[in-house]
Enzyme design. Sequence first.
Site, mmCIF file in Angstrom:
data_model
loop_
_atom_site.group_PDB
_atom_site.id
_atom_site.type_symbol
_atom_site.label_atom_id
_atom_site.label_comp_id
_atom_site.label_asym_id
_atom_site.label_seq_id
_atom_site.Cartn_x
_atom_site.Cartn_y
_atom_site.Cartn_z
ATOM 1 N N GLU A 101 -6.557 -9.674 11.918
ATOM 2 C CA GLU A 101 -5.467 -10.447 10.979
ATOM 3 C C GLU A 101 -4.417 -9.360 10.759
ATOM 4 O O GLU A 101 -3.441 -9.442 10.820
ATOM 5 C CB GLU A 101 -5.739 -10.881 9.735
ATOM 6 C CG GLU A 101 -4.638 -10.903 9.075
ATOM 7 C CD GLU A 101 -4.789 -11.428 7.445
ATOM 8 O OE1 GLU A 101 -4.027 -12.038 7.022
ATOM 9 O OE2 GLU A 101 -5.176 -9.885 6.149
ATOM 10 N N LEU A 160 -9.975 -13.532 -11.108
ATOM 11 C CA LEU A 160 -11.346 -13.984 -10.222
ATOM 12 C C LEU A 160 -10.662 -15.198 -10.754
ATOM 13 O O LEU A 160 -10.805 -16.140 -11.466
ATOM 14 C CB LEU A 160 -12.272 -13.787 -10.743
ATOM 15 C CG LEU A 160 -12.894 -12.466 -10.146
ATOM 16 C CD1 LEU A 160 -14.348 -11.996 -11.395
ATOM 17 C CD2 LEU A 160 -13.297 -12.191 -8.873
ATOM 18 N N TRP A 194 -5.427 -18.388 7.839
ATOM 19 C CA TRP A 194 -4.481 -18.541 7.939
ATOM 20 C C TRP A 194 -3.834 -20.129 8.311
ATOM 21 O O TRP A 194 -3.123 -21.012 7.724
ATOM 22 C CB TRP A 194 -3.207 -17.830 8.033
ATOM 23 C CG TRP A 194 -3.100 -16.668 7.451
ATOM 24 C CD1 TRP A 194 -3.216 -15.385 7.502
ATOM 25 C CD2 TRP A 194 -1.858 -16.259 6.421
ATOM 26 N NE1 TRP A 194 -2.792 -14.282 7.116
ATOM 27 C CE2 TRP A 194 -1.924 -15.131 6.640
ATOM 28 C CE3 TRP A 194 -0.888 -17.329 6.138
ATOM 29 C CZ2 TRP A 194 -1.056 -14.291 5.458
ATOM 30 C CZ3 TRP A 194 -0.431 -16.399 5.199
ATOM 31 C CH2 TRP A 194 0.097 -15.031 4.211
ATOM 32 N N ASP A 198 -6.700 -11.953 -5.573
ATOM 33 C CA ASP A 198 -8.022 -12.087 -4.930
ATOM 34 C C ASP A 198 -8.710 -11.470 -4.984
ATOM 35 O O ASP A 198 -9.545 -11.862 -4.393
ATOM 36 C CB ASP A 198 -7.965 -13.754 -3.979
ATOM 37 C CG ASP A 198 -9.031 -14.481 -3.927
ATOM 38 O OD1 ASP A 198 -9.765 -13.909 -4.165
ATOM 39 O OD2 ASP A 198 -8.939 -15.492 -3.548
ATOM 40 N N ARG A 203 0.767 -7.535 -5.938
ATOM 41 C CA ARG A 203 1.297 -8.976 -6.936
ATOM 42 C C ARG A 203 0.598 -9.416 -7.470
ATOM 43 O O ARG A 203 0.130 -9.531 -8.807
ATOM 44 C CB ARG A 203 2.368 -9.620 -7.100
ATOM 45 C CG ARG A 203 2.599 -10.331 -5.974
ATOM 46 C CD ARG A 203 3.587 -10.989 -5.340
ATOM 47 N NE ARG A 203 3.502 -12.622 -4.428
ATOM 48 C CZ ARG A 203 2.636 -13.488 -4.744
ATOM 49 N NH1 ARG A 203 1.846 -13.900 -6.064
ATOM 50 N NH2 ARG A 203 2.624 -14.543 -3.812
ATOM 51 N N SER A 204 -0.310 -10.166 -6.530
ATOM 52 C CA SER A 204 -1.062 -10.956 -6.596
ATOM 53 C C SER A 204 -2.927 -11.517 -6.014
ATOM 54 O O SER A 204 -2.518 -10.533 -4.879
ATOM 55 C CB SER A 204 -1.151 -12.928 -6.412
ATOM 56 O OG SER A 204 -2.088 -13.379 -6.312
ATOM 57 N N ARG A 223 10.312 11.365 0.780
ATOM 58 C CA ARG A 223 9.568 11.094 -0.598
ATOM 59 C C ARG A 223 10.478 9.424 0.051
ATOM 60 O O ARG A 223 9.530 8.022 -0.968
ATOM 61 C CB ARG A 223 10.095 11.164 -1.208
ATOM 62 C CG ARG A 223 9.602 12.321 -2.163
ATOM 63 C CD ARG A 223 9.700 12.940 -4.001
ATOM 64 N NE ARG A 223 11.876 13.410 -3.584
ATOM 65 C CZ ARG A 223 12.184 14.242 -3.665
ATOM 66 N NH1 ARG A 223 11.436 15.553 -2.979
ATOM 67 N NH2 ARG A 223 13.144 14.957 -3.573
ATOM 68 N N ARG A 224 10.770 9.111 1.364
ATOM 69 C CA ARG A 224 10.827 7.860 1.098
ATOM 70 C C ARG A 224 10.814 6.980 2.377
ATOM 71 O O ARG A 224 10.656 5.874 4.012
ATOM 72 C CB ARG A 224 12.692 7.074 2.075
ATOM 73 C CG ARG A 224 13.543 8.346 1.118
ATOM 74 C CD ARG A 224 14.705 8.365 1.703
ATOM 75 N NE ARG A 224 15.935 8.568 0.612
ATOM 76 C CZ ARG A 224 16.872 9.315 0.569
ATOM 77 N NH1 ARG A 224 17.343 8.648 1.334
ATOM 78 N NH2 ARG A 224 17.677 9.885 -0.750
ATOM 79 N N TYR A 250 4.794 -11.706 6.466
ATOM 80 C CA TYR A 250 4.364 -9.947 6.284
ATOM 81 C C TYR A 250 5.296 -8.800 7.738
ATOM 82 O O TYR A 250 5.796 -8.157 7.585
ATOM 83 C CB TYR A 250 2.755 -9.767 6.552
ATOM 84 C CG TYR A 250 2.498 -10.203 5.594
ATOM 85 C CD1 TYR A 250 2.171 -9.176 4.266
ATOM 86 C CD2 TYR A 250 1.524 -11.043 4.461
ATOM 87 C CE1 TYR A 250 1.877 -9.807 2.673
ATOM 88 C CE2 TYR A 250 0.829 -11.790 3.967
ATOM 89 C CZ TYR A 250 1.327 -10.074 2.970
ATOM 90 O OH TYR A 250 0.687 -10.835 1.679
ATOM 91 N N CYS A 287 1.738 -11.328 -1.224
ATOM 92 C CA CYS A 287 0.872 -10.725 -2.051
ATOM 93 C C CYS A 287 0.869 -9.807 -2.354
ATOM 94 O O CYS A 287 0.814 -8.580 -3.222
ATOM 95 C CB CYS A 287 -0.912 -11.377 -1.716
ATOM 96 S SG CYS A 287 -0.929 -13.188 -2.062
#
Length: 369
Positions: free
Chosen positions: A62, A296, A84, A257, A254-255, A180-181, A135, A200
């Site tokens: 992946e 979960l 996927w 699992d 953000r999310s 810093r970029r 992605y 995610c």
Amino acid sequence: MNNLDARYQSLLEDILQWGVEKKDRTGTGTISVFGRQIRHKMSEGFPLLTTKKMAWKTMVVELLWFLRGDTNIKFLLDYDCHIWDGDAYKNYKTKTEIMMGHGFHGTLLSQEEFIGKIKTDNDFAKTWGELGPIYGKQWRKWKYQENEWYDGHTHYPEISTSIDQISNLVQQLKTNPDSRRLMVSAWNVAELGQMILPPCHYGFQVYTRELSESERFNWYGNKIDSHMHHDHIVQEMNQENAPTRAISLMWNQRSVDTFLGLPFNIASYGLLLEIIAKEVNMVPDELIGNLGDVHLYSNHIDQAKEQIGRTPYELPTVKITERNWYMHEKVKEHLGEKTLDEKLKSYRPDCFELIGYESHPKIKAPLSN
């Protein structure tokens, strides 16, 4: 020393103790907490959990898929990677049912038939294996448009072009490592609606620092003759182009699992850090994950409790090798130095050797799409 599994187990316990029940888009249901962080020192070993057996090759495939800029599951299926499949089939099923409702005469394939056809029918794969600008597309080909402009005589149209964020990152690391970029983003707001699933883990940042002399000695230690003079050691390290900087990576998600996805994310970004460090000749230092909605699924509770009760093993290490055909000096002399894109596309799963991995048995859990 394996602190990673212990931190991960503590995160599972945190969710079980403090998680609140929440509905989700899959209809499964979750218990969730918000705003957590997981950290790992790469010097302690490669961050692949040992309290359950991890699908190493699947994770590697992946990540290579992302780095190639690919967004079609055909590459994944060629390497027997199926993580996927559900998202691609859900898209196919939804759109086909809509077409059939408007008079389209056809047959709705089962998921097994769908995957089989992706593998064997290139035209079908081009249409239904595509997941949109997810992605890999954002990492390697972030699309943007230059606005039309007028020079007083002629109107010039908008020009659509793209940005290779990974190549830019590597170039900046080589020329301006204290910047810093040093960031890569997958959260392209203009294209979220075209994605099968919005990202995610939506971005990452890297940070470098100079190694102290003692850190360089420790890193180079297995090559040092104990009787060598200090100045000779420094001279030899410089001649061997021993790294002078350490590099860390922090990703934002953000999310999460937590049972099925997070262990993959940790290992995937750990391997990405190793790949980047190798390319820019730095020592992998710290891996950090900033986690948003940490949950979960309701059908992962028992599995999480089982994993919490397991005693971790020592972490493994990873060795990265380029494909052997390019290692011959005559080949290099003829072809010249490979570009970063050529290097990334030449990597195959067997270029990443997992050394000393010992784990508990895998724990099966259903995937919610």
